[in-house]
Design a protein around this motif. Sequence first.
Motif, mmCIF file in Angstrom:
data_model
loop_
_atom_site.group_PDB
_atom_site.id
_atom_site.type_symbol
_atom_site.label_atom_id
_atom_site.label_comp_id
_atom_site.label_asym_id
_atom_site.label_seq_id
_atom_site.Cartn_x
_atom_site.Cartn_y
_atom_site.Cartn_z
ATOM 1 N N LEU A 199 1.132 -4.411 10.511
ATOM 2 C CA LEU A 199 0.267 -3.606 9.333
ATOM 3 C C LEU A 199 0.258 -4.181 8.108
ATOM 4 C CD1 LEU A 199 1.619 -0.088 10.925
ATOM 5 C CD2 LEU A 199 -0.582 -1.205 11.357
ATOM 6 N N THR A 200 -0.667 -5.078 8.024
ATOM 7 C CA THR A 200 -0.537 -5.806 6.699
ATOM 8 C C THR A 200 -1.988 -6.245 6.317
ATOM 9 O OG1 THR A 200 -0.168 -8.060 5.573
ATOM 10 C CG2 THR A 200 -0.318 -8.039 7.692
ATOM 11 N N MET A 201 -2.200 -6.008 4.875
ATOM 12 C CA MET A 201 -3.605 -6.193 4.248
ATOM 13 C C MET A 201 -4.135 -7.670 4.697
ATOM 14 S SD MET A 201 -5.043 -3.272 3.259
ATOM 15 C CE MET A 201 -6.045 -3.837 1.949
ATOM 16 N N LYS A 202 -3.345 -8.544 4.857
ATOM 17 C CA LYS A 202 -3.421 -10.113 5.292
ATOM 18 C C LYS A 202 -4.256 -10.019 6.526
ATOM 19 C CE LYS A 202 0.240 -11.788 2.424
ATOM 20 N NZ LYS A 202 1.548 -12.791 2.649
ATOM 21 N N ARG A 203 -4.360 -9.058 7.305
ATOM 22 C CA ARG A 203 -4.926 -9.210 8.864
ATOM 23 C C ARG A 203 -6.315 -8.417 8.287
ATOM 24 N NH1 ARG A 203 -1.080 -10.192 13.030
ATOM 25 N NH2 ARG A 203 -2.854 -10.253 14.422
ATOM 26 N N MET A 204 -7.301 -9.042 8.610
ATOM 27 C CA MET A 204 -8.737 -8.402 8.034
ATOM 28 C C MET A 204 -8.955 -7.225 9.244
ATOM 29 S SD MET A 204 -9.881 -10.256 5.705
ATOM 30 C CE MET A 204 -11.546 -9.317 5.855
ATOM 31 N N ASP A 205 -8.317 -7.149 10.486
ATOM 32 C CA ASP A 205 -8.829 -5.999 11.293
ATOM 33 C C ASP A 205 -8.018 -4.777 10.600
ATOM 34 O OD1 ASP A 205 -6.343 -7.519 11.659
ATOM 35 O OD2 ASP A 205 -6.176 -6.672 13.611
ATOM 36 N N PRO A 225 -5.672 0.082 17.852
ATOM 37 C CA PRO A 225 -6.487 -0.991 17.879
ATOM 38 C C PRO A 225 -6.698 -1.649 16.514
ATOM 39 C CG PRO A 225 -7.709 0.990 17.685
ATOM 40 C CD PRO A 225 -6.275 1.642 17.570
ATOM 41 N N TYR A 226 -5.500 -2.100 16.019
ATOM 42 C CA TYR A 226 -5.397 -2.610 14.677
ATOM 43 C C TYR A 226 -4.998 -4.162 14.545
ATOM 44 C CZ TYR A 226 -5.911 2.271 14.276
ATOM 45 O OH TYR A 226 -6.386 3.461 14.321
ATOM 46 N N SER A 227 -4.945 -4.705 15.803
ATOM 47 C CA SER A 227 -4.514 -6.112 15.706
ATOM 48 C C SER A 227 -5.675 -6.897 16.864
ATOM 49 C CB SER A 227 -3.078 -6.367 16.259
ATOM 50 O OG SER A 227 -2.804 -7.618 16.466
ATOM 51 N N PRO A 228 -6.180 -7.905 16.584
ATOM 52 C CA PRO A 228 -6.744 -8.909 17.404
ATOM 53 C C PRO A 228 -5.730 -9.258 18.666
ATOM 54 C CG PRO A 228 -6.230 -10.145 15.570
ATOM 55 C CD PRO A 228 -5.749 -8.913 15.322
ATOM 56 N N ASP A 229 -4.632 -9.014 18.576
ATOM 57 C CA ASP A 229 -3.947 -9.517 19.831
ATOM 58 C C ASP A 229 -2.874 -8.543 20.037
ATOM 59 O OD1 ASP A 229 -2.131 -10.911 21.375
ATOM 60 O OD2 ASP A 229 -1.007 -12.016 19.887
ATOM 61 N N ARG A 236 -11.772 1.493 29.067
ATOM 62 C CA ARG A 236 -11.539 0.660 30.408
ATOM 63 C C ARG A 236 -11.099 -0.499 30.126
ATOM 64 N NH1 ARG A 236 -15.905 3.982 32.837
ATOM 65 N NH2 ARG A 236 -15.206 5.438 34.361
ATOM 66 N N LEU A 237 -11.613 -1.231 29.331
ATOM 67 C CA LEU A 237 -11.473 -2.722 29.102
ATOM 68 C C LEU A 237 -9.936 -2.796 28.382
ATOM 69 C CD1 LEU A 237 -12.039 -5.667 28.793
ATOM 70 C CD2 LEU A 237 -13.088 -5.051 26.466
ATOM 71 N N SER A 238 -9.677 -1.872 27.473
ATOM 72 C CA SER A 238 -8.119 -1.843 26.869
ATOM 73 C C SER A 238 -7.363 -1.738 27.941
ATOM 74 C CB SER A 238 -8.132 -0.763 25.972
ATOM 75 O OG SER A 238 -9.233 -0.936 24.748
ATOM 76 N N ALA A 239 -7.424 -0.668 28.724
ATOM 77 C CA ALA A 239 -6.535 -0.549 29.892
ATOM 78 C C ALA A 239 -6.345 -1.843 30.799
ATOM 79 C CB ALA A 239 -7.072 0.773 30.898
ATOM 80 N N ASP A 240 -7.373 -2.444 31.191
ATOM 81 C CA ASP A 240 -7.438 -3.747 31.838
ATOM 82 C C ASP A 240 -6.426 -4.717 31.109
ATOM 83 O OD1 ASP A 240 -8.942 -2.688 34.024
ATOM 84 O OD2 ASP A 240 -10.828 -3.684 32.987
ATOM 85 N N LEU A 241 -6.675 -5.176 29.927
ATOM 86 C CA LEU A 241 -5.998 -5.842 29.135
ATOM 87 C C LEU A 241 -4.494 -5.422 29.010
ATOM 88 C CD1 LEU A 241 -8.411 -6.353 26.206
ATOM 89 C CD2 LEU A 241 -8.181 -7.844 28.052
#
Length: 351
Positions: free
Chosen positions: A79-85, A258-262, A311-316
Amino acid sequence: MNLKDLPIQQRVEWLLNEAQVYCERFSHPDLSAARRRYVQEHPSPILVTACIDGRVNLAHAMQSPPGLMKFLRNIGPQLTMKRMDFASHVDSHISAAAALGQGSLIMVTYHFSGSHTHLGCAAYGCDTELARQDCFQVAEHIRQTYVSHAFPVYPLVCGFDTDIEALLIHGADGQSLNLSDPELNADSLGVWLNRLHPHLPENLAQDFLPLLQGNVNHAAELRATERGIALEHCEWAICVGNGFEFIRTPNVAMVIGPYSPDMGKPVSTAARVVARNMQKGRIPEDGALLLSCCLYNDGLVEKATAEFRSRLSADLAENIIAHTEPELTRRLTRLSAIFNVEKRSLELLHP
């Protein structure tokens, strides 16, 4: 029998019932009118950054009206402003508030255990000072980013003692206020907030004080009970996405926004926590819940998009859990849902 000791099917039914009750309370005419009056009197939007830890349930601990506070939840260091998401979600919140002619108050939080250091935030190696300093850095990044904004943007750092569910409000000069202090009252609370944050705009302060008072009341209520200190993790649900504001009971779910690309690190961490809870006998071994959810407003296209993303989030998430804790995967109850923002209703999707 304690909730965490029930069979998984009963725990899942309890959680879905909580969502239904939350929706009914939100739409109840009397409660809706009371909430509108509250928002008219305290219109400043409150944004909160918080860890995924299920013991951290600030809406519950601050006795917040439903839907008032917005949460950005992930593993603390992400949770940092250095992450664009993450930065884009902060910017979206501030822009929406500005469109209504409002400034923004942002609570940058960390959590700790006042009695046992090793029960602090695992993402920081249970190093409370490291977590605190990281939060001050995030708050400073937010302050610098929006220093020239048309409306005031005020970030402040708060610790949360999961032992007693009380906030520790930090000031800019090293002072702090523990809201579990039994001597606090409405008058002294206002004096303390002004002392800690003399540059906090008055309208933001007046809108923040009822929530601080809510935590003072909550901490006092816990002191008057014999519930004991909820030290250990007992989460049995992994919630991925957003729309989980109906979960007002602490230590039930690890909530991953959903606040991180990973998704890998936060979902893996949550899976390990739930698996360890089973291994330690804190929850039954018969199963756990994976619940994905995405927000939508009324509209067929937006609803269809939310369904796809859920559904995609659950799959991942399920794939990550299978790689991290394969035995847990075999015990998962998997559900996908969407959350209607206007009605505050959870809608389960067919498999």
